[in-house]
Structures are given as structure tokens and as C-alpha cells.
Design a protein around this motif. Structure first.
Motif, mmCIF file in Angstrom:
data_model
loop_
_atom_site.group_PDB
_atom_site.id
_atom_site.type_symbol
_atom_site.label_atom_id
_atom_site.label_comp_id
_atom_site.label_asym_id
_atom_site.label_seq_id
_atom_site.Cartn_x
_atom_site.Cartn_y
_atom_site.Cartn_z
ATOM 1 N N UNK A 2 0.846 -1.172 0.000
ATOM 2 C CA UNK A 2 0.000 0.000 0.000
ATOM 3 C C UNK A 2 0.895 1.240 0.000
ATOM 4 N N UNK A 3 0.628 2.193 -0.876
ATOM 5 C CA UNK A 3 1.448 3.420 -0.890
ATOM 6 C C UNK A 3 1.306 4.187 0.427
ATOM 7 N N UNK A 4 2.355 4.890 0.768
ATOM 8 C CA UNK A 4 2.374 5.599 2.042
ATOM 9 C C UNK A 4 1.271 6.652 2.141
ATOM 10 N N UNK A 5 0.976 7.355 1.056
ATOM 11 C CA UNK A 5 -0.046 8.390 1.115
ATOM 12 C C UNK A 5 -1.431 7.796 1.374
ATOM 13 N N UNK A 6 -1.703 6.593 0.898
ATOM 14 C CA UNK A 6 -2.993 5.945 1.170
ATOM 15 C C UNK A 6 -3.080 5.573 2.644
ATOM 16 N N UNK A 7 -1.990 5.074 3.189
ATOM 17 C CA UNK A 7 -1.944 4.720 4.603
ATOM 18 C C UNK A 7 -2.180 5.957 5.468
ATOM 19 N N UNK A 8 -1.560 7.065 5.123
ATOM 20 C CA UNK A 8 -1.734 8.311 5.880
ATOM 21 C C UNK A 8 -3.176 8.790 5.782
ATOM 22 N N UNK A 9 -3.767 8.696 4.597
ATOM 23 C CA UNK A 9 -5.160 9.130 4.443
ATOM 24 C C UNK A 9 -6.105 8.258 5.268
ATOM 25 N N UNK A 10 -5.866 6.964 5.311
ATOM 26 C CA UNK A 10 -6.719 6.076 6.101
ATOM 27 C C UNK A 10 -6.621 6.387 7.590
ATOM 28 N N UNK A 11 -5.409 6.630 8.066
ATOM 29 C CA UNK A 11 -5.243 6.984 9.471
ATOM 30 C C UNK A 11 -5.869 8.346 9.781
ATOM 31 N N UNK A 12 -5.829 9.255 8.833
ATOM 32 C CA UNK A 12 -6.408 10.586 9.035
ATOM 33 C C UNK A 12 -7.925 10.542 9.144
ATOM 34 N N UNK A 13 -8.528 9.520 8.604
ATOM 35 C CA UNK A 13 -9.983 9.417 8.664
ATOM 36 C C UNK A 13 -10.505 9.211 10.082
ATOM 37 N N UNK A 14 -9.626 8.826 11.018
ATOM 38 C CA UNK A 14 -10.059 8.683 12.407
ATOM 39 C C UNK A 14 -10.495 10.020 13.009
#
Length: 114
Positions: free
Chosen positions: A1-13
Motif C-alpha cells: 500500500x502506498x504511504x499516502x494511502x496509509x496516511x489518508x486512512x489513518x487521518x480518517x479517524x
């Protein structure tokens, strides 16, 4: 998974917290506690991954661990004091103290965290 997708998923919290502000019955107490614990864990991991590793390179591991532990004890005692005083300044103290490690690193001329 690309890093920016991981960051976006965590930001959704952070999203449910905004909904709770608009409609207070949206989240249960456990959900609020989870979000606070998640944010605290993110801050601790950021300090551990960046600032502690730089500190260990300049200090002995024991001294660095003692300094980190002393900071944790200090803020625990400060939180207990604010709770006993029934003060609502706890969140403000937490936000302002988040900047302290970065300010110290900047003051000594380090480029940590940039």
C-alpha cells in the motif's frame, strides 16, 4: 500500500470527532476514548521514532530513557493536579506541551522533524 494511502486512512479517524461536535449523541464514550488513545499513541510514537533516537545518539540509552520517563511522570502529575483543581486547562496544556520537544530541538540547532 502506498504511504499516502496509509496516511489518508489513518487521518480518517479524525472525521467522527467532527460529527460528534455537530451532533453530540453520535459517538459513545468508548469511541471517544479510542480516538483520544489513538491520538496519544501517534504522538508517543512520533517522539519515540524521531526525537528519542536522536537523543540516544547524543546521550547514553539509560540517560535518554530516564529523561523520557521523567517527562512522562511530570505530565502525569500535572494532569492529576489539573484534575484535582477541576481545571479545564488540561487540553490546552496538552496542546502547548506538544511543541516543547520540537522547540528544544530547534533551540539547539538540530534539523530534527523538518
Amino acid at each position: 500500500m502506498p504511504e499516502y494511502v496509509y496516511i489518508m486512512l489513518l487521518s480518517l479517524f479524525a472525521g467522527p470527532a467532527r460529527l460528534d461536535f455537530m451532533h453530540p449523541a453520535f459517538l459513545r464514550q468508548r469511541s471517544r476514548q479510542f480516538m483520544v488513545a489513538f491520538g496519544g499513541g501517534a504522538l508517543i510514537s512520533a517522539v519515540a521514532l524521531v526525537l528519542v533516537s536522536d537523543g540516544v545518539s547524543k546521550l547514553s540509552p539509560l540517560t535518554a530513557a530516564l529523561c523520557l520517563g521523567a517527562g512522562g511522570v511530570f505530565f502525569y502529575l500535572l494532569d492529576m493536579l489539573l484534575n484535582q483543581l477541576k481545571s479545564s486547562a488540561g487540553q490546552l496544556v496538552a496542546m502547548l506541551s506538544d511543541f516543547i520537544p520540537e522547540a528544544i530541538a530547534f533551540a539547539v540547532g538540530e534539523s530534527t522533524g523538518r
